[in-house]
Design a protein around this motif. Structure first.
Motif, PDB file in Angstrom:
ATOM      1  N   VAL A 297       0.862  -3.975  -3.473  1.00 23.50           N
ATOM      2  CA  VAL A 297       0.666  -5.191  -2.690  1.00 23.50           C
ATOM      3  C   VAL A 297       1.450  -6.358  -3.294  1.00 23.50           C
ATOM      4  CG1 VAL A 297      -1.058  -6.895  -2.005  1.00 23.50           C
ATOM      5  CG2 VAL A 297      -1.551  -4.466  -1.745  1.00 23.50           C
ATOM      6  N   ARG A 298       1.459  -6.467  -4.624  1.00 23.97           N
ATOM      7  CA  ARG A 298       2.204  -7.551  -5.271  1.00 23.97           C
ATOM      8  C   ARG A 298       3.682  -7.464  -4.917  1.00 23.97           C
ATOM      9  NH1 ARG A 298       5.458  -8.989  -9.221  1.00 23.97           N
ATOM     10  NH2 ARG A 298       5.894  -6.817  -9.749  1.00 23.97           N
ATOM     11  N   ARG A 299       4.253  -6.261  -5.001  1.00 20.31           N
ATOM     12  CA  ARG A 299       5.672  -6.094  -4.688  1.00 20.31           C
ATOM     13  C   ARG A 299       5.939  -6.355  -3.206  1.00 20.31           C
ATOM     14  NH1 ARG A 299       8.482  -1.365  -8.289  1.00 20.31           N
ATOM     15  NH2 ARG A 299       7.435  -1.806 -10.271  1.00 20.31           N
TER      16      ARG A 299
ATOM     17  N   HIS B 277       7.986   3.374  -6.621  1.00 18.43           N
ATOM     18  CA  HIS B 277       8.953   3.880  -5.642  1.00 18.43           C
ATOM     19  C   HIS B 277       9.404   2.785  -4.678  1.00 18.43           C
ATOM     20  CE1 HIS B 277       8.502   8.088  -6.829  1.00 18.43           C
ATOM     21  NE2 HIS B 277       7.186   7.889  -6.864  1.00 18.43           N
ATOM     22  N   GLY B 278       8.574   1.764  -4.493  1.00 14.64           N
ATOM     23  CA  GLY B 278       8.927   0.684  -3.595  1.00 14.64           C
ATOM     24  C   GLY B 278       9.183   1.171  -2.178  1.00 14.64           C
TER      25      GLY B 278
ATOM     26  N   LYS C 283      -3.334   4.751   0.749  1.00 16.49           N
ATOM     27  CA  LYS C 283      -2.988   4.493   2.144  1.00 16.49           C
ATOM     28  C   LYS C 283      -3.023   3.006   2.462  1.00 16.49           C
ATOM     29  CE  LYS C 283      -4.729   8.933   3.904  1.00 16.49           C
ATOM     30  NZ  LYS C 283      -5.764   9.570   4.750  1.00 16.49           N
ATOM     31  N   ALA C 284      -4.030   2.312   1.935  1.00 18.39           N
ATOM     32  CA  ALA C 284      -4.135   0.870   2.203  1.00 18.39           C
ATOM     33  C   ALA C 284      -2.944   0.120   1.617  1.00 18.39           C
ATOM     34  CB  ALA C 284      -5.448   0.334   1.632  1.00 18.39           C
ATOM     35  N   GLY C 285      -2.531   0.490   0.415  1.00 19.88           N
ATOM     36  CA  GLY C 285      -1.388  -0.174  -0.200  1.00 19.88           C
ATOM     37  C   GLY C 285      -0.084   0.102   0.529  1.00 19.88           C
ATOM     38  N   GLN C 286       0.142   1.364   0.881  1.00 22.02           N
ATOM     39  CA  GLN C 286       1.373   1.706   1.581  1.00 22.02           C
ATOM     40  C   GLN C 286       1.412   1.129   2.991  1.00 22.02           C
ATOM     41  OE1 GLN C 286       3.406   2.665  -1.068  1.00 22.02           O
ATOM     42  NE2 GLN C 286       4.307   4.108   0.385  1.00 22.02           N
ATOM     43  N   THR C 287       0.249   0.915   3.595  1.00 25.77           N
ATOM     44  CA  THR C 287       0.206   0.250   4.900  1.00 25.77           C
ATOM     45  C   THR C 287       0.756  -1.167   4.797  1.00 25.77           C
ATOM     46  OG1 THR C 287      -1.662   1.560   5.719  1.00 25.77           O
ATOM     47  CG2 THR C 287      -1.348  -0.609   6.702  1.00 25.77           C
TER      48      THR C 287
ATOM     49  N   THR D 155      -3.147  11.335  -5.462  1.00 27.91           N
ATOM     50  CA  THR D 155      -2.792  12.041  -6.692  1.00 27.91           C
ATOM     51  C   THR D 155      -1.574  11.436  -7.375  1.00 27.91           C
ATOM     52  OG1 THR D 155      -1.386  13.626  -5.499  1.00 27.91           O
ATOM     53  CG2 THR D 155      -3.720  14.199  -5.775  1.00 27.91           C
ATOM     54  N   LEU D 156      -0.869  10.515  -6.704  1.00 26.33           N
ATOM     55  CA  LEU D 156       0.413  10.016  -7.212  1.00 26.33           C
ATOM     56  C   LEU D 156       0.418   8.499  -7.302  1.00 26.33           C
ATOM     57  CD1 LEU D 156       2.774  12.241  -5.019  1.00 26.33           C
ATOM     58  CD2 LEU D 156       2.184  12.614  -7.424  1.00 26.33           C
ATOM     59  N   ASP D 157       1.298   7.974  -8.173  1.00 34.24           N
ATOM     60  CA  ASP D 157       1.595   6.545  -8.218  1.00 34.24           C
ATOM     61  C   ASP D 157       2.692   6.246  -7.199  1.00 34.24           C
ATOM     62  OD1 ASP D 157      -0.202   6.105 -10.308  1.00 34.24           O
ATOM     63  OD2 ASP D 157       1.307   6.542 -11.833  1.00 34.24           O
ATOM     64  N   TRP D 158       2.547   5.125  -6.487  1.00 32.69           N
ATOM     65  CA  TRP D 158       3.497   4.805  -5.424  1.00 32.69           C
ATOM     66  C   TRP D 158       4.250   3.495  -5.641  1.00 32.69           C
ATOM     67  CZ3 TRP D 158       4.726   8.499  -2.188  1.00 32.69           C
ATOM     68  CH2 TRP D 158       3.830   9.558  -2.038  1.00 32.69           C
ATOM     69  N   ALA D 159       3.688   2.576  -6.373  1.00 37.66           N
ATOM     70  CA  ALA D 159       4.275   1.243  -6.464  1.00 37.66           C
ATOM     71  C   ALA D 159       5.711   1.270  -6.975  1.00 37.66           C
ATOM     72  CB  ALA D 159       3.413   0.356  -7.354  1.00 37.66           C
TER      73      ALA D 159
END
Length: 407
Positions: free
Chosen positions: A22-24, A133-134, A231-235, A127-131
Motif C-alpha cells: 500500500v505504501r508503494r 515485485h511492485g 489480495k487486499a494489498g494487490q487490489t 504464501t509469498l511476499d508481493w511488495a
C-alpha cells in the motif's frame, strides 16, 4: 502451502507486506509530477483510502467460502467511471468449485445484470511476499484485472407476479429450465450491476446468495487471513496502476475525445450489453467544452465527468457531474448538448460544473443499445465568446470529432 501462509500471518510478515504494498502504491502519484495539481493530489490520497477500504471489504469481510454474501461497494467508491445510477453488489469466491443460488425481488428496478468473472491470481497468494515485485507482480496476481466469463440480464430472468426470481450459479446447467449463470473453475466472484432510471422514485431490489450445499459456518484460519491481506494489498496496487496506465499510456494521448474500445472495457469486468466510451477532458478556468451527440436508440445512457483517477466528482451527490437519458435537456433534433464550464455558459444545454477540476476522465455509456455508438462532436471555446455571441460563436471553432469504435 497453507502452513506457509499461516506462518507468514502469525509472524507479522503478511501484515508488513500488505503495508509495504500500500505504501508503494500511494507513491505512484509521483509518476504524474506537475500533471497532478493540488486538487488531484488531495483526491489521490482519498482515492487510496477508498481502495484500501474496498480491498478490506471484499477480501476480509466478504470472502468466506462457507458464507457467501452480496455486499455493495463501499460508499463513494467509484472505480472506473462507476455510474451514480448504478449500484455494484459483489460476492467473492476462492474458486468456481461450488454451486450457488441467488434469490431476490426486483422491486421497481428497470434493469440489472449479473456477471461472473476471473482474475489472474494464485490459489494461495498468502504464501509469498508481493511488495518487492511492485507493478511487475501484477502480471501473475492482479485482483483488479477482472475478466467477465458469463452474464445474465434481467431480460433473461423469470419473475413471478410479485417480481421474485431465483438464479442458479454453477459450472453445470441446472435441470428443469431453471435460470442459470455459468461460472468457470477459476471464477473468483460475481458482480450485480443495478440500474436506476430515477433512483429517488424507484422501489429498490433485494438480492441474497447462498451455497447450494449449505455448509456450516466456521472460524477463519490464519492462512485465509494471509491470503486476504495479499489480495487486499494487490487490489490497491492494481487499481492504482490501472488509473495510471489508462491516463498516461492511453486516454491522455487523445484529450477531449471519446473512444468506444470494447477490449479495454471488457478487460475490467465489463459486460457486452452496452457501449462504453472513454476519454479525457481539458478545460481551463474561463473556457468551456461544448459536446454534442445524438444518442443511439437504447434503454439508458449517461455522460459522466470524472477526475483523472476515474472517480465521480464531489458534486455528483447533489445531482452534478453527469447527464442521463431520463433527465437530460434535448435539442429539437433529439441530440444532446453538454457544456462543461466553471461558470454559467450563456447558451442552452446540459451544464456540468467541473467542481474546481481543469482536467479528468469522461465517459459515455449506452445500455441496451440498438446499433453503433454515436459520433461525438466537441468544441473548446472561451467562455466569454459564448457570453458575447451565444451559439453563433461555436461556428468559429473547428470541432473535434470522436466516438470511433476500437475492437
Amino acid at each position: 502451502m497453507t502452513d506457509r501462509a499461516a506462518e507468514r500471518l502469525l509472524s507479522g510478515r503478511a501484515w508488513d507486506d500488505y503495508c509495504e504494498t500500500v505504501r508503494r502504491a500511494g507513491h505512484m502519484v509521483d509518476h504524474f509530477g506537475a500533471e497532478a495539481n493540488a486538487l488531484d493530489c488531495a483526491e489521490w490520497y482519498r482515492f487510496m483510502t477508498r481502495l484500501m477500504r474496498n480491498g478490506i471489504e471484499r477480501f476480509m469481510e466478504n470472502c468466506e467460502p462457507e458464507r457467501p454474501r452480496l455486499r455493495n461497494a463501499p460508499w463513494r467508491q467509484s472505480i472506473n467511471f462507476q455510474s451514480p445510477d448504478q449500484d455494484h453488489l459483489l460476492a467473492e469466491f476462492i474458486d468456481g468449485s461450488h454451486d450457488y443460488v441467488i434469490r431476490g425481488n426486483r422491486g421497481e428496478l428497470p434493469y440489472f445484470v449479473i456477471a461472473s468473472w476471473r482474475a489472474p491470481q494464485p490459489r494461495h497468494p498468502g504464501t509469498l511476499d508481493w511488495a518487492a515485485h511492485g507493478v511487475a507482480g501484477l502480471a501473475g496476481f492482479d485482483p483488479a484485472a477482472l475478466q467477465t466469463t458469463g452474464f445474465i440480464s434481467s431480460r433473461e430472468v423469470t419473475f413471478d407476479a410479485e417480481g421474485n426470481f431465483e438464479i442458479v450459479v454453477g459450472q453445470r446447467r441446472p435441470a428443469h429450465g431453471r435460470d442459470w449463470l455459468s461460472i468457470t473453475p477459476d471464477c473468483v466472484g460475481l458482480l450485480i450491476r443495478t440500474l436506476y432510471h430515477d433512483r429517488a422514485n424507484t422501489a429498490p431490489p433485494g438480492f441474497s446468495i447462498e451455497r447450494v450445499d449449505r455448509p456450516e459456518p466456521r472460524p477463519i484460519t490464519a492462512a485465509e487471513m494471509s491470503d486476504a491481506l495479499a489480495k487486499a494489498g494487490q487490489t490497491v496496487l492494481g487499481y492504482c496502476e490501472l488509473v495510471r496506465r489508462w491516463w498516461q499510456d492511453n486516454l491522455s494521448q487523445r484529450p477531449n475525445r471519446i473512444r468506444f474500445d470494447r477490449a479495454v472495457y471488457l478487460s475490467n469486468g465489463g459486460v457486452p450489453d452496452r457501449h462504453h466510451g472513454f476519454g479525457t477532458w481539458e478545460c481551463a478556468d474561463g473556457e468551456a467544452l461544448v459536446i454534442d451527440f445524438l444518442p443511439t436508440p437504447c434503454d439508458y445512457w449517461i455522460f459522466q465527468l470524472c477526475s483523472i483517477w476515474q472517480e465521480n466528482l464531489d458534486n455528483y451527490e447533489d445531482g452534478g457531474g453527469h447527464v442521463q437519458k431520463y433527465k437530460a435537456i434535448y435539442r429539437h433534433d433529439g441530440s444532446v448538448r453538454v457544456i462543461i464550464a466553471q461558470g454559467e455558459p450563456g447558451i442552452s444545454g446540459n451544464w456540468i460544473h467541473p467542481f474546481g477540476h481543469v482536467h479528468g476522465g469522461m465517459s459515455l455509456r449506452l445500455i441496451g443499445t440498438q446499433g453503433e455508438p454515436p459520433l461525438v462532436t466537441l468544441r473548446r471555446i472561451a467562455l466569454a465568446a459564448l457570453h458575447e455571441r451565444g451559439e453563433a460563436a461555436l461556428d468559429e471553432v473547428s470541432p473535434l470529432l470522436s466516438g470511433e469504435v476500437a475492437q
